[in-house]
Design a protein around this motif. Structure first.
Motif, PDB file in Angstrom:
ATOM      1  N   TRP A  99       0.489  47.533  -3.338  1.00  0.00           N
ATOM      2  CA  TRP A  99      -0.333  48.739  -2.716  1.00  0.00           C
ATOM      3  C   TRP A  99      -1.799  47.668  -2.629  1.00  0.00           C
ATOM      4  CZ3 TRP A  99      -5.123  50.190  -4.397  1.00  0.00           C
ATOM      5  CH2 TRP A  99      -5.893  51.195  -4.053  1.00  0.00           C
ATOM      6  N   LEU A 100      -1.950  46.748  -3.558  1.00  0.00           N
ATOM      7  CA  LEU A 100      -3.172  46.058  -3.666  1.00  0.00           C
ATOM      8  C   LEU A 100      -3.430  45.357  -2.287  1.00  0.00           C
ATOM      9  CD1 LEU A 100      -3.851  44.660  -6.707  1.00  0.00           C
ATOM     10  CD2 LEU A 100      -5.211  46.038  -5.761  1.00  0.00           C
ATOM     11  N   ARG A 101      -2.049  44.821  -2.207  1.00  0.00           N
ATOM     12  CA  ARG A 101      -1.836  43.915  -0.816  1.00  0.00           C
ATOM     13  C   ARG A 101      -2.105  44.304   0.372  1.00  0.00           C
ATOM     14  NH1 ARG A 101       3.880  40.481  -3.322  1.00  0.00           N
ATOM     15  NH2 ARG A 101       2.491  38.645  -3.942  1.00  0.00           N
ATOM     16  N   GLY A 102      -1.389  45.586   0.974  1.00  0.00           N
ATOM     17  CA  GLY A 102      -1.873  46.741   1.995  1.00  0.00           C
ATOM     18  C   GLY A 102      -3.359  47.149   1.215  1.00  0.00           C
ATOM     19  N   ARG A 103      -4.375  46.771   0.835  1.00  0.00           N
ATOM     20  CA  ARG A 103      -5.776  46.916   1.170  1.00  0.00           C
ATOM     21  C   ARG A 103      -6.788  45.217   1.223  1.00  0.00           C
ATOM     22  NH1 ARG A 103      -3.116  50.648  -0.160  1.00  0.00           N
ATOM     23  NH2 ARG A 103      -3.840  52.526  -0.054  1.00  0.00           N
ATOM     24  N   GLY A 104      -5.548  44.297   2.102  1.00  0.00           N
ATOM     25  CA  GLY A 104      -6.005  43.139   1.821  1.00  0.00           C
ATOM     26  C   GLY A 104      -6.353  41.844   0.626  1.00  0.00           C
ATOM     27  N   TYR A 105      -5.913  42.251  -0.365  1.00  0.00           N
ATOM     28  CA  TYR A 105      -5.983  41.511  -1.645  1.00  0.00           C
ATOM     29  C   TYR A 105      -5.057  40.552  -1.587  1.00  0.00           C
ATOM     30  CZ  TYR A 105      -9.617  45.021  -2.446  1.00  0.00           C
ATOM     31  OH  TYR A 105     -11.006  45.374  -2.726  1.00  0.00           O
ATOM     32  N   ASP A 106      -5.436  39.289  -1.765  1.00  0.00           N
ATOM     33  CA  ASP A 106      -4.146  37.922  -2.005  1.00  0.00           C
ATOM     34  C   ASP A 106      -3.976  38.362  -3.423  1.00  0.00           C
ATOM     35  OD1 ASP A 106      -2.554  36.209  -1.732  1.00  0.00           O
ATOM     36  OD2 ASP A 106      -4.091  34.383  -2.347  1.00  0.00           O
ATOM     37  N   VAL A 107      -2.941  38.530  -3.824  1.00  0.00           N
ATOM     38  CA  VAL A 107      -2.067  38.713  -5.148  1.00  0.00           C
ATOM     39  C   VAL A 107      -1.416  38.196  -5.756  1.00  0.00           C
ATOM     40  CG1 VAL A 107      -1.267  40.523  -7.069  1.00  0.00           C
ATOM     41  CG2 VAL A 107      -2.597  41.039  -4.620  1.00  0.00           C
ATOM     42  N   VAL A 108      -1.260  37.616  -6.428  1.00  0.00           N
ATOM     43  CA  VAL A 108      -0.354  36.099  -7.435  1.00  0.00           C
ATOM     44  C   VAL A 108      -0.279  36.920  -9.015  1.00  0.00           C
ATOM     45  CG1 VAL A 108      -2.709  34.940  -8.270  1.00  0.00           C
ATOM     46  CG2 VAL A 108      -0.110  33.866  -8.124  1.00  0.00           C
ATOM     47  N   VAL A 109       1.394  36.370  -8.914  1.00  0.00           N
ATOM     48  CA  VAL A 109       2.080  37.414 -10.504  1.00  0.00           C
ATOM     49  C   VAL A 109       2.110  35.800 -10.883  1.00  0.00           C
ATOM     50  CG1 VAL A 109       3.766  38.725 -11.207  1.00  0.00           C
ATOM     51  CG2 VAL A 109       2.452  39.493  -9.235  1.00  0.00           C
ATOM     52  N   GLY A 110       1.504  35.923 -12.362  1.00  0.00           N
ATOM     53  CA  GLY A 110       1.467  35.217 -13.604  1.00  0.00           C
ATOM     54  C   GLY A 110       3.556  34.886 -13.604  1.00  0.00           C
ATOM     55  N   ALA A 111       3.268  34.769 -15.247  1.00  0.00           N
ATOM     56  CA  ALA A 111       4.973  33.761 -14.923  1.00  0.00           C
ATOM     57  C   ALA A 111       4.917  34.677 -16.163  1.00  0.00           C
ATOM     58  CB  ALA A 111       5.107  32.964 -15.706  1.00  0.00           C
ATOM     59  N   CYS A 112       3.842  35.500 -16.904  1.00  0.00           N
ATOM     60  CA  CYS A 112       4.013  36.007 -18.158  1.00  0.00           C
ATOM     61  C   CYS A 112       4.181  37.449 -17.787  1.00  0.00           C
ATOM     62  CB  CYS A 112       3.211  35.768 -18.931  1.00  0.00           C
ATOM     63  SG  CYS A 112       2.774  34.227 -19.758  1.00  0.00           S
ATOM     64  N   MET A 113       5.367  37.786 -17.485  1.00  0.00           N
ATOM     65  CA  MET A 113       6.070  39.411 -17.391  1.00  0.00           C
ATOM     66  C   MET A 113       7.156  39.950 -17.407  1.00  0.00           C
ATOM     67  SD  MET A 113       3.143  40.109 -14.738  1.00  0.00           S
ATOM     68  CE  MET A 113       4.138  41.502 -13.870  1.00  0.00           C
ATOM     69  N   ASP A 114       7.091  38.862 -18.686  1.00  0.00           N
ATOM     70  CA  ASP A 114       9.165  39.274 -19.461  1.00  0.00           C
ATOM     71  C   ASP A 114       8.819  40.960 -20.295  1.00  0.00           C
ATOM     72  OD1 ASP A 114      11.361  40.018 -20.594  1.00  0.00           O
ATOM     73  OD2 ASP A 114      11.783  38.208 -20.845  1.00  0.00           O
ATOM     74  N   GLY A 115       9.290  42.137 -19.641  1.00  0.00           N
ATOM     75  CA  GLY A 115       9.367  43.013 -20.292  1.00  0.00           C
ATOM     76  C   GLY A 115      10.232  43.095 -21.660  1.00  0.00           C
TER      77      GLY A 115
END
Length: 339
Positions: free
Chosen positions: A41-57
């Motif tokens: 959704w953010l990328r669709g609005r033109g933002y460059d999104v980078v997701v980090g390694a700390c995402m484990d749930g």
């Protein structure tokens, strides 16, 4: 004129990079699908999104505290990242507040840090220790939701110059469960409500905003990571403190608010804003009663039931911003100036 005691990050623009990391709880299952949608959704609005390694749930937190602190520090210090946002809150972000590299960050240009709930635990020291403005607003999981009439999206606040005027939306909403709809963008309407000034009458006050989720910022009171009294002394203006309860019963909220009072949180306060809550009452104490018990002796104006917490929709607030709050008849309004 901008106060030398607060530093505002530059406005966020399409094309800028947004970092996603989990200082507290990570993502799993349908929640992971929701976060993937929100990133797109953010990328669709033109933002460059980078997701980090700390995402484990898979556990209580997304990674060990030192690893989470290092990733958050890296993102906040990276001049190529203009904004950092978590997927959502969690339980124990307090374990990393003393592991952030404040000395490194003090020499960096400020970066927007956005979120609420357990992220309040991090927003507070970033504002009070570094002097960076931070945003108490939607986490990433909530970001695609439309802002209802009267309110602004957090992207509006970090992307503009202001002043930013928001008004009582009159809406009480809820989230769509991820199992129901991982792509929801419109709040689930569950009722109506409105701001209420304790005791009636009118209010027109101005001050510097600071606050957060009581269960997460309350334990920081009296520590170097929640020293609101010292922070407030840097400004010519008083403060406006906002608080909201997530899920603790009224007795626990009462204890936290007393601790905040004893630590000087309200020594320079012009008014207290209290968010709507679904947190339980105690058999002998309501949530409003908890606020009255802790703060009543201070004789401060209190505005009840703002859209600033765990009962959506969300009214984003900028920690450190100069805010004017007006409650006068049908006029329920807050104006934030990044100055």
């Amino acid at each position: 004129m901008t106060s030398p005691a607060i530093r505002y990050p530059r406005p966020l623009r399409p094309g800028d990079r947004i970092g996603v990391t989990s200082p507290s709880a990570g993502v799993v299952g349908a929640g992971a699908e929701r976060i993937e949608f929100c990133v797109e959704w953010l990328r669709g609005r033109g933002y460059d999104v980078v997701v980090g390694a700390c995402m484990d749930g898979s556990g209580l937190t997304s990674a060990p505290a030192d690893v989470r602190a290092a990733e958050l520090t890296r993102m906040l210090a990276d001049p190529g990242i203009a904004c950092v946002i978590p997927p959502w809150g969690g339980e124990t972000a307090i374990d990393l507040v003393d592991l952030l590299d404040y000395d490194l960050l003090a020499g960096c240009e400020p970066t927007w840090l956005v979120g609420f709930s357990d992220l309040s635990t991090v927003l507070l020291p970033v504002t009070t220790r570094l002097g960076w403005a931070t945003v108490h607003g939607d986490n990433l999981a909530d970001t695609p939701y439309d802002a209802p009439e009267g309110l602004l999206h957090w992207l509006d606040l970090v992307g503009g110059a202001g002043p930013f005027v928001q008004r009582d939306s009159g809406l009480v909403a809820d989230w769509w469960r991820f199992e129901e709809d991982t792509r929801a963008t419109t709040w689930k309407h569950v009722g109506t409500g409105g701001w209420e000034l304790r005791g009636g009458g009118t209010l027109d006050v101005t001050g510097r905003l600071v606050g957060g989720c009581v269960e997460t910022v309350g334990p920081l009171a009296g520590t170097p990571y929640g020293d609101v009294r010292t922070w407030a002394e840097r400004f010519d203006e008083p403060t406006i403190v906002y608080v909201e309860a997530c899920e603790s019963d009224a007795v626990d909220i009462c204890r936290h608010l007393h601790a905040m009072r004893l630590a000087g949180w309200f020594d320079r306060t012009a008014a207290v804003l209290v968010g709507s809550t679904r947190a339980p009452d105690h058999p002998d104490l309501t949530q409003r009663g908890a606020v009255e018990d802790a703060l009543g002796r201070l004789d401060l104006p209190v505005v009840w039931d703002l859209e600033i917490g765990h009962v959506p929709p969300h009214l984003p607030l900028v920690n450190g911003a100069l805010a004017r709050v007006v409650v006068d008849g049908d006029r329920h309004e807050i104006t934030q100036t990044l100055a």
